[in-house]
Write a protein that holds these residues in place. Sequence first.
Motif, PDB file in Angstrom:
ATOM      1  N   HIS A 192       0.859  -1.205   0.000  1.00 32.34           N
ATOM      2  CA  HIS A 192       0.000   0.000   0.000  1.00 32.34           C
ATOM      3  C   HIS A 192       0.884   1.240   0.000  1.00 32.34           C
ATOM      4  N   SER A 200       0.609   4.244  -1.169  1.00 31.14           N
ATOM      5  CA  SER A 200       0.038   5.589  -0.984  1.00 31.14           C
ATOM      6  C   SER A 200      -0.578   5.794   0.396  1.00 31.14           C
ATOM      7  N   ARG A 201      -0.641   4.741   1.199  1.00 36.84           N
ATOM      8  CA  ARG A 201      -1.196   4.890   2.547  1.00 36.84           C
ATOM      9  C   ARG A 201      -0.242   5.734   3.395  1.00 36.84           C
ATOM     10  N   ILE A 202      -0.795   6.574   4.280  1.00 33.06           N
ATOM     11  CA  ILE A 202       0.032   7.437   5.122  1.00 33.06           C
ATOM     12  C   ILE A 202       0.740   6.600   6.181  1.00 33.06           C
ATOM     13  N   SER A 249       3.761   9.049   2.807  1.00 32.60           N
ATOM     14  CA  SER A 249       3.137   7.764   2.529  1.00 32.60           C
ATOM     15  C   SER A 249       4.177   6.676   2.758  1.00 32.60           C
ATOM     16  N   TYR A 250       3.731   5.420   2.707  1.00 32.00           N
ATOM     17  CA  TYR A 250       4.686   4.323   2.880  1.00 32.00           C
ATOM     18  C   TYR A 250       5.754   4.359   1.790  1.00 32.00           C
ATOM     19  N   THR A 296      -0.692   4.253  10.692  1.00 29.13           N
ATOM     20  CA  THR A 296      -0.083   5.580  10.622  1.00 29.13           C
ATOM     21  C   THR A 296       0.515   5.931  11.976  1.00 29.13           C
TER      22      THR A 296
END
Length: 723
Positions: A15, A17-19, A29-30, A201
């Motif tokens: 993932h 684009s996940r913060i 993001s990751y 996060t």
Amino acid sequence: MAALPELLACEAQAHPSRIALQGPDSAFSYGQMMQAAEALAEQLRLLGVKRAGLCGDNSLAWILADLACLMTGVVCVPVPVFFSSSQTSHLIERASLDCLLSGEQGTGSEHLGHGVWLRHLPVTGAGAWMPEATSKITFTSGSTGTPKGVCLSSAQMTATTLALKERLDGVALQRHLCILPLATLLENIAGVYLPLLMGATVIVAPLQSLGMTGSSGLDLGSLVSGINQHRPHSLILVPELAMALVAAAEQRQLDSRPFRFLAVGGGRVSPELLARGRAAGLPLFEGYGLSECSSVVALNVPGAQCEGSVGKPLSHVELMVDTDRHIIVRGNTHLGYLGDEPEADDWLDTGDLGAMTPDGFLLVNGRAKNVLITSFGRNISPEWLESELIQALGAQQAVVFGDGEPNPSALVVIRDGRSPEQLRGDLAALNASLPDYARLQALYIRRDPLTQAAGHLTTNGRPVRHRIQSDLPTLLAAAFPLFSSTLSVNQSGDSHMAFFDRLQQETAEARAHVTGAPVVSAIAEGRFSLEAYTWFLTQAYHHVKHTVPLMMACGGRLPERMEFVRKALVEYIEEEYGHHEWILNDLEACGADKEQIRNGKPDLSIELMVSYLYDQINRCNPAAFFGMVQVLEGTSIELATPLGEQIQKLLGLPNQAFSYLYSHGALDQEHFEFFRNLMNDITDPDDQQAIIDAARVVYRLYGDMLHSIPLPADRKEQAHAAA
């Protein structure tokens, strides 16, 4: 087993684009986090860095620098923000650091990118011996003034993180807020690595913005505000923070709805506190660990918990209690201490006493040795502080105690006749030289030495600690106390809040009647009129005109044992005399007839408040007067200046109409600090209870007055009234 960098890379691929990291002003993001950490790792390679100190406040840059060290094999040495300058110098020299990494620019530092700054250090030699696989050296607070470096490998930290992830399987954690310093191994591993491997996060903010200073300083209001703002699912708490948040939740200041898991470790936690917290909506779960085991080794979780225990051991370690009741661990223990050859024994003696329940939960029953653990999880050797006391104060004997307290206290024997004030200065000087977690909160002065005959000393003059602890109530009762902080130990030997803090806590519910009055929100909404302001000032006049007479009545009724309070009242009277005339002048500036108000009558709430205080002074306990001081000066500090400014802006009144509000907002800051110190010197339980009871009544009646202020229903009505 894959190492942390590889595992994090997998999360980034899953993932991107996940913060991953959220700071006050930016986020990663990751995918961005891994790119930034890799870029920093390349910079470290090019510079030839082998050992780096990682210092500074909690920040995104701190985490990125830590990850970069993991990626490039640089030995990372976190520098605790609460270390004294001498401890930091010892750390730098002992670990033979090449440089310091920080999220803040310093003299002579160069920017590596992404907010990370590097400052080269002079070569100090080969440094202490270090195991070859060392990836991180975590320096404990040290049971003496000299911290010890615990050497850990990347594999050991990875094992702990994966074992925690396994234990927390089924607990949906998507937002973790770091409120402990990132240099604390527990927060570093369980508060950064673990959430990242769970795809969550990690929220990072400067510690001061969350009310945290040093290793033990806490502004609860700022912490609660920060938590309510960030709405995390998880936190890592030491006992002191757990106690504070439980109280805030019980008072409905802390929104407990977002929480899913609150881990508590670093010291003893009472089952009663955990039960109170859960009743208030806080999912508190106690764990246990130590730096030598790469942090956590046992943890309670939802569905697998046992009251009074610290949980079952994690899957990556073996844990048992030997025949001497010592808790010993095997399987993920440290590589060794920096500078010390590793021991051959596979089993690590934790130094704690414990037991195992039949179903495999670990009970921790205290320290095997004399080391004290503060409620903030800091280790202190009493022998170290005792030697400091003997040297700094010229004490003949000294015994330090206070296990489980925020700071230690000491019983000292001083026979040279110095006054308490002279010793207070010596104590202040000593505390200034100590790390903040080791500063003494109270000193109990004896003139007669401890003796072997009484069972308090061994034949070679060392304190018999268990006997002294059992006799502590009697020993303290015969000693003269000096307090240097807001926390103390009473004469019965029980640990407790200093009286001012107890007064604040036990009147919190009553105080909400004042701070929750409709007038506060009405002013913020622009619904306030000249009629409302003059009505408030009129009531203020009718109680302030009694302040000095009440003080004089109180002073006349105080017993001789409270002469120090009578002296304080003299100072109060000088400060307060004539303030009622200021209010009349304010009213005149608002267009009111001040003579009519002078000869008028107050609202029933104020009439009852003043009458109640006179009655308490004359019929019951004169100390009750200070309940009014708690209410009025505390309310002035919190509300006077900000509300005064809003009222002036709304009504367009001149400065001459605000001499009372503006002066008290600022003036009472000093008054209240004076009041705090005075309250902490009041030790009689009956006097204390009289003050608490009176404060509750005055909060009620003063709050009734504020609730009765006539307010316009809306701005239109306000404008009509003003016209």
